[in-house]
Design a protein around this motif. Structure first.
Motif, PDB file in Angstrom:
ATOM      1  N   HIS A  77      91.099  26.420  13.243  1.00  0.00           N
ATOM      2  CA  HIS A  77      89.416  26.713  13.149  1.00  0.00           C
ATOM      3  C   HIS A  77      88.907  25.950  12.130  1.00  0.00           C
ATOM      4  O   HIS A  77      89.654  25.541  11.129  1.00  0.00           O
ATOM      5  CB  HIS A  77      89.420  28.041  12.821  1.00  0.00           C
ATOM      6  CG  HIS A  77      89.533  28.678  11.451  1.00  0.00           C
ATOM      7  ND1 HIS A  77      88.270  28.996  10.813  1.00  0.00           N
ATOM      8  CD2 HIS A  77      90.695  29.007  10.749  1.00  0.00           C
ATOM      9  CE1 HIS A  77      88.774  29.364   9.389  1.00  0.00           C
ATOM     10  NE2 HIS A  77      90.376  29.100   9.631  1.00  0.00           N
ATOM     11  N   ILE A 115      85.912  24.077  17.995  1.00  0.00           N
ATOM     12  CA  ILE A 115      85.772  23.809  16.675  1.00  0.00           C
ATOM     13  C   ILE A 115      84.577  22.553  16.583  1.00  0.00           C
ATOM     14  O   ILE A 115      84.515  21.474  17.214  1.00  0.00           O
ATOM     15  CB  ILE A 115      86.979  22.938  16.049  1.00  0.00           C
ATOM     16  CG1 ILE A 115      88.081  23.942  16.037  1.00  0.00           C
ATOM     17  CG2 ILE A 115      86.653  22.170  14.910  1.00  0.00           C
ATOM     18  CD1 ILE A 115      89.334  23.465  15.643  1.00  0.00           C
ATOM     19  N   TYR A 154      92.677  26.385  19.710  1.00  0.00           N
ATOM     20  CA  TYR A 154      91.630  26.352  18.773  1.00  0.00           C
ATOM     21  C   TYR A 154      90.368  26.772  19.677  1.00  0.00           C
ATOM     22  O   TYR A 154      90.493  26.750  20.853  1.00  0.00           O
ATOM     23  CB  TYR A 154      91.349  24.767  18.265  1.00  0.00           C
ATOM     24  CG  TYR A 154      91.699  23.826  19.588  1.00  0.00           C
ATOM     25  CD1 TYR A 154      90.657  23.533  20.563  1.00  0.00           C
ATOM     26  CD2 TYR A 154      92.866  23.423  19.596  1.00  0.00           C
ATOM     27  CE1 TYR A 154      90.949  22.930  21.600  1.00  0.00           C
ATOM     28  CE2 TYR A 154      93.105  22.339  20.524  1.00  0.00           C
ATOM     29  CZ  TYR A 154      92.341  22.130  21.607  1.00  0.00           C
ATOM     30  OH  TYR A 154      92.594  21.396  22.613  1.00  0.00           O
TER      31      TYR A 154
END
Length: 150
Positions: A22, A119, A116
């Motif tokens: 992150h 991002i 993820y």
């Protein structure tokens, strides 16, 4: 890049991913978005962030990490320093930092299941079309997944 919908943190706890990444700012705040949720649910990741120097622009493109052990197994949280700060208007995402972080992640975590959120394209205001191409390029050949909230 694979894509799936769900809660990235729950999926990691359930053992679906080995590494979750992150984006963070360089001021050790983890005060909004998924960073805040990580800080609350996995304080080990926040402690790793606090071991870095707050406000250090040199952190851009690097990361801190924490190994998380829960009943569902273990995984690593990567606090990726992809924006300098969070204040003011405009795009906060640093594209060069995002690219460097994912290059380093491939080097250290190749062969693992990496996941993820968007991002740099959420609160940081970056262009996901640009960011996703960078991630795909840097993680070419790896098992990596974008997890979008439902």
């Amino acid at each position: 890049m694979k894509q799936q919908f769900g809660d990235l943190l729950v999926l990691a706890e359930q053992g679906q991913f080995d590494v979750i990444v992150h984006g963070c700012n360089c001021f050790c705040t983890m005060g909004a978005g998924i960073a805040k949720a990580i800080k609350e649910k996995f304080p080990e990741a926040y402690q790793a962030d606090l071991q870095t120097v707050s406000g250090d622009r040199g952190k851009l493109g690097t990361y801190s990490q924490a190994k998380i052990q829960r009943e569902g197994g273990e995984f690593v949280i990567i606090n990726a320093y992809t924006q300098f700060n969070w204040r003011g208007r405009g795009i906060k995402a640093d594209y060069a930092a995002i690219e460097q972080v994912f290059k380093s992640i491939k080097s250290e975590f190749s062969g693992l299941r990496i996941a993820y959120p968007l991002i740099g394209a959420g609160l940081a205001g970056g262009d996901w079309a640009v960011i996703s191409k960078m991630i795909d390029h840097e993680l070419h050949g790896e098992a990596h997944t974008l997890v979008r909230l439902i």
